[in-house]
Design an enzyme around this catalytic site. Structure first.
Site, short mmCIF file in Angstrom:
data_model
loop_
_atom_site.label_atom_id
_atom_site.label_comp_id
_atom_site.label_asym_id
_atom_site.label_seq_id
_atom_site.Cartn_x
_atom_site.Cartn_y
_atom_site.Cartn_z
N TYR A 11 0.68 -1.19 -0.10
CA TYR A 11 0.06 0.08 0.18
C TYR A 11 0.77 1.25 -0.04
O TYR A 11 0.63 2.06 -0.83
CB TYR A 11 -0.89 -0.18 1.33
CG TYR A 11 -1.77 1.31 1.54
CD1 TYR A 11 -2.35 1.92 0.39
CD2 TYR A 11 -1.90 1.45 2.80
CE1 TYR A 11 -3.33 2.96 0.70
CE2 TYR A 11 -2.56 2.68 3.18
CZ TYR A 11 -3.24 3.50 2.12
OH TYR A 11 -4.04 4.50 2.25
N ILE A 12 1.64 1.42 1.05
CA ILE A 12 2.35 2.69 1.14
C ILE A 12 3.75 2.62 -0.04
O ILE A 12 3.90 3.54 -0.50
CB ILE A 12 2.70 3.00 2.44
CG1 ILE A 12 1.53 2.88 3.45
CG2 ILE A 12 3.62 4.28 2.55
CD1 ILE A 12 1.80 3.01 4.80
N LYS A 84 2.17 -7.01 8.96
CA LYS A 84 1.51 -5.94 9.72
C LYS A 84 0.31 -6.15 10.45
O LYS A 84 -0.51 -4.98 10.81
CB LYS A 84 1.39 -4.56 8.98
CG LYS A 84 0.48 -4.52 7.67
CD LYS A 84 0.23 -3.22 7.28
CE LYS A 84 -1.25 -3.08 6.65
NZ LYS A 84 -1.88 -1.95 6.68
N SER A 124 6.11 3.02 13.05
CA SER A 124 4.62 3.26 13.26
C SER A 124 4.77 3.88 14.60
O SER A 124 5.24 3.76 15.41
CB SER A 124 4.07 1.86 13.31
OG SER A 124 2.99 1.89 14.12
N ALA A 125 3.37 4.66 14.72
CA ALA A 125 3.05 5.25 16.20
C ALA A 125 3.03 4.46 17.05
O ALA A 125 2.96 4.57 18.28
CB ALA A 125 1.74 5.96 15.70
N TYR A 150 3.64 -7.55 16.67
CA TYR A 150 3.89 -6.50 15.52
C TYR A 150 4.36 -5.15 15.83
O TYR A 150 5.56 -4.75 15.48
CB TYR A 150 2.76 -6.46 14.83
CG TYR A 150 2.38 -5.04 14.03
CD1 TYR A 150 3.35 -4.84 12.76
CD2 TYR A 150 2.02 -3.94 14.54
CE1 TYR A 150 3.37 -3.68 12.27
CE2 TYR A 150 1.93 -2.49 13.84
CZ TYR A 150 2.71 -2.69 12.65
OH TYR A 150 2.76 -1.32 12.07
N LYS A 154 8.55 -3.28 15.29
CA LYS A 154 8.72 -1.86 14.92
C LYS A 154 9.76 -1.09 15.87
O LYS A 154 10.77 -0.55 15.52
CB LYS A 154 7.44 -0.88 14.53
CG LYS A 154 6.71 -1.47 13.64
CD LYS A 154 7.11 -1.26 12.17
CE LYS A 154 6.19 -1.61 10.87
NZ LYS A 154 7.00 -1.58 9.61
N ASP A 295 -6.60 -1.90 21.77
CA ASP A 295 -6.83 -0.58 21.04
C ASP A 295 -6.79 0.62 22.12
O ASP A 295 -7.19 0.22 23.30
CB ASP A 295 -8.22 -0.59 20.54
CG ASP A 295 -8.49 -1.07 19.17
OD1 ASP A 295 -7.31 -1.06 18.49
OD2 ASP A 295 -9.50 -1.23 18.62
#
Ligand code: UD1
Length: 333
Positions: A11-12, A84, A124-125, A150, A154, A295
């Site tokens: 995607y990116i 990811k 990633s954040a 995951y 990072k 989350d």
């Protein structure tokens, strides 16, 4: 410059490859196609009029990656390749550590063998983990309370890159900490199109909009947020891609640098659904379900370091991203 892009059909990676080619760079893509399609190469060529060199390979195959480096004089690497899915990483941690960490170590060893000393890493954040503050700045600690393997990969890769920079005074790294990328190229040719049932919000919304999935489950409406749903910093992938072009200049000074790439403004999950309904003119079936474990209620970027040091800021809106998403959907039906 001749730029090696790992994960360039993803995607990116595909959006950044388009922008690099449009800027006149040569692009060599390595991608295992585990979560993307070879046809993306033709789409990149259609948009830019230039075909990137493509190797289908996995970074865990050290010898074949080494050959690619030996056969091409690479100036710098942009490293997107990696698994990811948060949920899959919980089920298969060793698979994630092997692909993401071993893959990156192999890549760095090949770079050292060929005296390539510049890398932009797709971070990633998630490296910030959970914390009281909702707005993240680069000076905050990383690595604490990260909820899944995951996210830890990072964080660990950032630490490995810091160590490599400390060991080699000429090595330069920029880690770009993405917030929540959405949208796609305005042509609607390339975009986020994961294999299987999506984990992330926008790909799920897209499958509901296309009728492939029945309804969106919104994970929790009892958070301490304005409308009870989680809030994220959604950034148009075109803005995100421009952040990579800006980061190339920052590689001129050796050492490790990290930058947040986000808008600085949070938007709720429900606001995304409502905005999508408005732009598409159709209702999007959804239901509220229990919170998803791991989350965070809210997280957004403080993007001022990137503005100051990279001269970069976002220009596009959520509405721009959702319009481009609709074009992508129309092209793929
Ligand atoms: C997640 C990861 C992040 C990773 C990013 C890209 C965590 C906590 N988050 O971000 O590290 O970089 O994916 O892979 O590890 N939502 C729904 N219904 C859905 C899907 C999502 O309500 O079907 C909600 C989620 O609860 C969340 C928001 O939408 O509040 C965004 O979710 P998602 O797109 O998965 O991104 P993050 O969880 O923010």
């Amino acid at each position: 410059m001749r730029i090696l892009v790992t994960g360039g059909t993803g995607y990116i990676g595909s959006h950044v490859s388009v922008d690099l080619l449009n800027e006149g760079h040569e692009v060599i893509i390595i991608d295992s196609l585990i979560n993307s399609k070879a046809s993306t190469i033709n789409k990149i060529a259609k948009i830019t009029g230039k075909t990137p060199l493509f190797y289908q390979d996995d970074l865990t195959n050290y010898e074949s990656i080494q050959k690619i480096f030996k056969n091409h004089g690479v100036d710098l690497v942009i490293h997107f390749a990696g698994l990811k899915s948060v949920s899959e990483s919980v089920e298969k941690p060793l698979f994630y550590y092997h692909e993401n960490i071993t893959g990156t170590i192999n890549l760095l060893k090949c770079m050292q063998d060929s005296q390539v000393e510049k890398i932009i890493f797709s971070s990633s954040a998630t490296v910030y983990g959970d914390s009281e503050a909702k707005e993240r700045t680069e000076t905050m600690p990383t690595g604490q309370n990260i909820a899944n393997p995951y996210g830890r990969t990072k964080y660990m890769i950032e630490e490995i890159l810091k160590d490599v920079c400390a060991s080699d005074p000429n090595f330069s790294t920029v880690a770009l900490r993405y917030f929540n990328p959405i949208g796609n190229h305005p042509s609607g040719l390339i975009g986020e199109d994961p294999n299987g049932i999506p984990n992330n919000l926008m790909p799920y919304v897209m499958k509901v909009a296309s009728g492939e999935l029945k309804e969106l489950s919104i994970y929790g409406n009892d958070y301490n947020t304005p409308d009870g749903t989680c809030r994220r910093d959604f950034i148009h992938v075109t803005d995100l891609s421009n952040g990579h072009l800006a980061a190339i200049k920052a590689l001129e000074t050796p050492g490790f640098k990290a930058f947040n790439l986000g808008t600085g403004t949070p938007t709720s999950v429900l606001e995304i659904v409502t905005a999508f309904e408005k732009i598409s003119g159709k209702s999007l079936p959804y239901k509220f379900v229990a919170r998803r474990p791991g989350d965070l209620a809210e997280i957004w970027a403080n993007p001022s370091k990137a503005k100051k040091e990279l001269n970069w800021k976002t220009k596009l809106t959520i509405e721009d991203a959702l319009k481009d998403t609709l074009t992508f959907l129309e092209n793929h039906q």
